[in-house]
Design a protein around this motif. Structure first.
Motif, mmCIF file in Angstrom:
data_model
loop_
_atom_site.group_PDB
_atom_site.id
_atom_site.type_symbol
_atom_site.label_atom_id
_atom_site.label_comp_id
_atom_site.label_asym_id
_atom_site.label_seq_id
_atom_site.Cartn_x
_atom_site.Cartn_y
_atom_site.Cartn_z
ATOM 1 N N LYS A 61 0.801 -1.260 -0.121
ATOM 2 C CA LYS A 61 0.052 -0.077 0.039
ATOM 3 C C LYS A 61 0.922 1.311 -0.157
ATOM 4 N N ASP A 62 0.444 2.083 -0.667
ATOM 5 C CA ASP A 62 1.319 3.496 -1.015
ATOM 6 C C ASP A 62 0.803 4.398 0.170
ATOM 7 N N PRO A 63 1.728 4.914 1.038
ATOM 8 C CA PRO A 63 1.284 5.741 2.140
ATOM 9 C C PRO A 63 0.888 7.055 1.548
ATOM 10 N N ARG A 64 1.298 7.519 0.428
ATOM 11 C CA ARG A 64 0.997 8.694 -0.018
ATOM 12 C C ARG A 64 -0.772 8.710 -0.384
ATOM 13 N N PHE A 65 -1.046 7.766 -0.792
ATOM 14 C CA PHE A 65 -2.476 7.505 -0.999
ATOM 15 C C PHE A 65 -3.206 7.641 0.376
ATOM 16 N N ALA A 66 -2.894 7.029 1.458
ATOM 17 C CA ALA A 66 -3.527 7.245 2.631
ATOM 18 C C ALA A 66 -3.454 8.657 2.898
ATOM 19 N N GLN A 67 -2.447 9.463 2.966
ATOM 20 C CA GLN A 67 -2.234 10.492 3.147
ATOM 21 C C GLN A 67 -3.141 11.553 2.440
ATOM 22 N N ALA A 68 -3.335 11.424 1.203
ATOM 23 C CA ALA A 68 -4.479 11.943 0.413
ATOM 24 C C ALA A 68 -5.682 11.695 0.861
ATOM 25 N N VAL A 69 -5.979 10.602 1.308
ATOM 26 C CA VAL A 69 -7.269 10.183 1.954
ATOM 27 C C VAL A 69 -7.453 11.067 3.193
ATOM 28 N N LEU A 70 -6.325 11.332 4.115
ATOM 29 C CA LEU A 70 -6.480 11.890 5.085
ATOM 30 C C LEU A 70 -6.771 13.352 5.192
ATOM 31 N N GLU A 71 -6.185 13.934 3.848
ATOM 32 C CA GLU A 71 -6.072 15.310 3.860
ATOM 33 C C GLU A 71 -7.619 15.862 3.074
ATOM 34 N N GLU A 72 -8.350 14.882 2.510
ATOM 35 C CA GLU A 72 -9.581 14.960 2.088
ATOM 36 C C GLU A 72 -10.761 14.676 3.088
ATOM 37 N N SER A 73 -10.151 14.477 4.170
ATOM 38 C CA SER A 73 -11.184 13.737 5.311
ATOM 39 C C SER A 73 -11.301 14.824 6.501
ATOM 40 N N THR A 74 -12.353 14.743 7.210
ATOM 41 C CA THR A 74 -12.399 15.570 8.535
ATOM 42 C C THR A 74 -12.536 14.477 9.450
ATOM 43 N N ASP A 75 -12.718 13.235 9.314
ATOM 44 C CA ASP A 75 -12.866 12.260 10.227
ATOM 45 C C ASP A 75 -12.730 10.880 9.728
ATOM 46 N N VAL A 76 -11.943 9.965 10.368
ATOM 47 C CA VAL A 76 -11.421 8.674 9.955
ATOM 48 C C VAL A 76 -12.603 7.903 10.732
ATOM 49 N N VAL A 77 -13.464 7.045 10.247
ATOM 50 C CA VAL A 77 -14.356 6.276 10.862
ATOM 51 C C VAL A 77 -13.626 4.779 11.298
ATOM 52 N N MET A 78 -13.064 4.434 10.161
ATOM 53 C CA MET A 78 -12.459 3.024 10.180
ATOM 54 C C MET A 78 -11.023 3.165 9.350
ATOM 55 N N GLU A 79 -10.058 2.547 10.087
ATOM 56 C CA GLU A 79 -8.819 2.389 9.375
ATOM 57 C C GLU A 79 -8.460 0.879 8.724
ATOM 58 N N ALA A 80 -9.230 -0.085 9.099
ATOM 59 C CA ALA A 80 -8.908 -1.323 8.615
ATOM 60 C C ALA A 80 -10.452 -2.106 8.788
ATOM 61 N N PRO A 81 -10.657 -3.141 7.835
ATOM 62 C CA PRO A 81 -9.882 -3.603 6.704
ATOM 63 C C PRO A 81 -9.823 -2.654 5.585
ATOM 64 N N PHE A 82 -10.327 -1.485 5.666
ATOM 65 C CA PHE A 82 -10.289 -0.146 4.528
ATOM 66 C C PHE A 82 -10.397 0.742 5.223
ATOM 67 N N VAL A 83 -10.195 2.145 4.679
ATOM 68 C CA VAL A 83 -10.245 3.258 4.974
ATOM 69 C C VAL A 83 -11.561 4.078 4.949
#
Length: 252
Positions: free
Chosen positions: A75-97
């Motif tokens: 998994k590319d951590p840069r993609f995870a960073q893009a998701v974080l920057e486009e979000s105001t709240d992370v509801v789940m981190e696994a098995p998907f974001v």
């Protein structure tokens, strides 16, 4: 009602006038509803991006590592960073974001798309889809209502379907509360999300993959003599599933 795709739309690029392109290809009526896929709205608004624009921070790296352990895939951590920057709240981190976007929609990976982006790595959702819908609505001849649609998964069911993430020129829902059924019983809770229903119907016509028909016109559908509501995204205090997820941890 009738639904038909707007024909012969070209590949959309940043700065393109979607309203003008639609108007050039179909004669619209004021009571039509124009459903526009978020992909072309995002492209016109310059929401394409590359992974290098999102250098990964510590949390993104941790999310990527956890997803690698779950999936067995890199998994590319840069993609995870893009998701974080486009979000105001992370509801789940696994098995998907699963995250909440800035405008209230909850979806996987903040709705970021990695397909149908010929010159970039990513396509982000429009920043404010209802404002995007309003701009198109105001510029279209006859000013028909506009719905911006996106495809997302469904809790408790397999498969995806289109939903509305933005709308203008009509309420989001028909409010049946206070009306009666055929037996005279007063309806207490029924609020029908018509923008989601129209988005789903439009998706049957626009299709997925390489169909190339991202705009669908709904004709001869009427809202009817009902109350209207623009409440779409649940607030946390009334979203009991999301409250439960706050205390839930994924166990493979």
């Amino acid at each position: 009602m009738e639904l038909f795709a707007v024909p012969e739309l070209p590949e959309i690029h940043e700065g393109d006038d979607l309203a003008a392109m639609i108007a050039d290809r179909v004669d619209l009526r004021p009571d039509d509803v124009v459903c526009v896929a978020s992909t072309v709205v995002s492209k016109a608004e310059g929401r394409a991006a590359d992974l290098d624009e999102f250098p990964a921070g510590p949390r993104a790296k941790e999310i990527a590592r956890n997803l690698e352990e779950v999936s067995g895939e890199e998994k590319d951590p840069r993609f995870a960073q893009a998701v974080l920057e486009e979000s105001t709240d992370v509801v789940m981190e696994a098995p998907f974001v699963l995250t909440e976007t800035r405008f209230g929609h909850v979806g996987v990976n903040a709705g970021i798309d990695r397909s149908n982006v010929p010159d970039h790595d990513l396509l982000l959702l429009p920043k404010r889809p209802s404002q995007s819908a309003e701009r198109i609505h105001e510029r279209l001849p006859e000013s028909p209502p506009v719905i911006v649609t996106d495809t997302s998964g469904r809790s408790f069911r397999h498969g995806q379907r289109a939903v509305a993430i933005g709308w203008a020129g009509m309420p989001a829902s028909r409010d049946w509360r206070g009306e009666t059924d055929r037996d005279g019983h007063e309806l207490q809770v029924t609020v029908e999300s018509v923008v989601d229903e129209l988005a789903g119907a439009a998706n049957l016509v626009s299709g997925e993959g390489d169909d190339g028909t991202p705009v669908v016109v709904v004709r001869d559908w009427a809202f009817g003599d009902h109350g209207g509501s623009d409440n779409m995204f649940r607030e946390m205090r009334g979203d009991f599933v999301r409250q439960a997820l706050r205390d839930w941890e994924y166990e493979p």
